[in-house]
Scaffold this active site. Structure first.
Site, PDB file in Angstrom:
ATOM      1  N   ARG A  70       0.741  -1.189   0.062  1.00  9.57           N
ATOM      2  CA  ARG A  70      -0.081  -0.055   0.021  1.00  9.57           C
ATOM      3  C   ARG A  70       0.922   1.359  -0.098  1.00  9.57           C
ATOM      4  O   ARG A  70       0.383   2.289  -0.516  1.00  9.57           O
ATOM      5  CB  ARG A  70      -1.171   0.123   1.141  1.00  9.57           C
ATOM      6  CG  ARG A  70      -2.038  -1.212   0.857  1.00  9.57           C
ATOM      7  CD  ARG A  70      -3.058  -0.951   1.930  1.00  9.57           C
ATOM      8  NE  ARG A  70      -3.879  -2.139   1.912  1.00  9.57           N
ATOM      9  CZ  ARG A  70      -4.045  -3.289   2.443  1.00  9.57           C
ATOM     10  NH1 ARG A  70      -3.129  -3.585   3.429  1.00  9.57           N
ATOM     11  NH2 ARG A  70      -4.761  -4.304   2.166  1.00  9.57           N
ATOM     12  N   GLU A 107       3.169 -10.081  14.131  1.00  8.60           N
ATOM     13  CA  GLU A 107       2.637 -10.907  15.284  1.00  8.60           C
ATOM     14  C   GLU A 107       2.214 -12.121  15.099  1.00  8.60           C
ATOM     15  O   GLU A 107       2.052 -12.878  15.941  1.00  8.60           O
ATOM     16  CB  GLU A 107       1.032 -10.007  15.232  1.00  8.60           C
ATOM     17  CG  GLU A 107       0.871  -8.386  15.431  1.00  8.60           C
ATOM     18  CD  GLU A 107       1.202  -7.823  13.957  1.00  8.60           C
ATOM     19  OE1 GLU A 107       0.721  -8.148  12.939  1.00  8.60           O
ATOM     20  OE2 GLU A 107       2.150  -6.873  14.250  1.00  8.60           O
TER      21      GLU A 107
END
Length: 182
Positions: A70, A107
């Site tokens: 992005r 994560e």
């Protein structure tokens, strides 16, 4: 840019961020930037706001560096406005030719980011750009990659910052500029 104009542009940007609860997994509120991209006025507002900030804060910038994927949406537009080049940081294995890479922890596991060896010159003044800062792992890895290249990282730009996740702490000493904070 006048303060009222800035405020109106920020409102337009915020209005064009769409929340998706429980995506990509339960308990996550995903901030979708797709409506910004569909709305030419909102996209222009994002680039205007970034441009104003960079011109005031980092007039010495020589290169915008966008993160996969992005950061590729906003970085080239901003680079063009500023009259500077744009370089890509991609996921490992996506760039041809000699590359420099760095691995980092997410994560949910490990990942590697890389840049073409000749994309950034030693001492070049760069700004990193992405759509969102969450825990800071990916943007931190990009900063580490720039350090490996001996680039001078001026700072990081994101459209959205998720304040509760405190990713900005991971980026220190590099400054962060975010348009919208949740």
């Amino acid at each position: 840019m006048a303060e009222s104009t800035t405020k109106l542009k920020l409102e337009l940007v915020t209005k064009n961020i769409r929340p998706f609860p429980d995506f990509p997994s339960e308990g996550i509120l995903f901030s979708d930037i797709s409506p910004i991209l569909k709305n030419p006025r909102a996209l222009t507002a994002v680039i205007d706001l970034f441009e104003d900030h960079v011109r005031m804060t980092y007039p010495q910038v020589e290169l915008m560096v966008g993160l996969d994927a992005r950061g590729f949406l906003f970085g080239p537009l901003l680079a063009q406005r500023l009259g500077v080049g744009f370089a890509l940081i991609r996921k490992k294995g996506k760039l041809p030719g000699p590359t420099v890479s760095v691995s980092y922890t997410l994560e949910y596991g490990k990942a590697e980011a890389e840049i073409q060896e000749d994309a950034v010159s030693a001492g070049q003044k760069v700004l990193l750009i992405d759509d969102l800062l969450a825990t800071g792992g990916t943007l931190y890895a990009a900063c580490e990659l720039m350090k490996k290249q001996k680039a001078d990282v001026l700072g990081c730009l994101v459209v959205i910052e998720l304040k509760d996740l405190n990713g900005v702490e991971k980026l220190k000493p590099f400054p962060l500029f975010s348009l919208v904070q949740y």
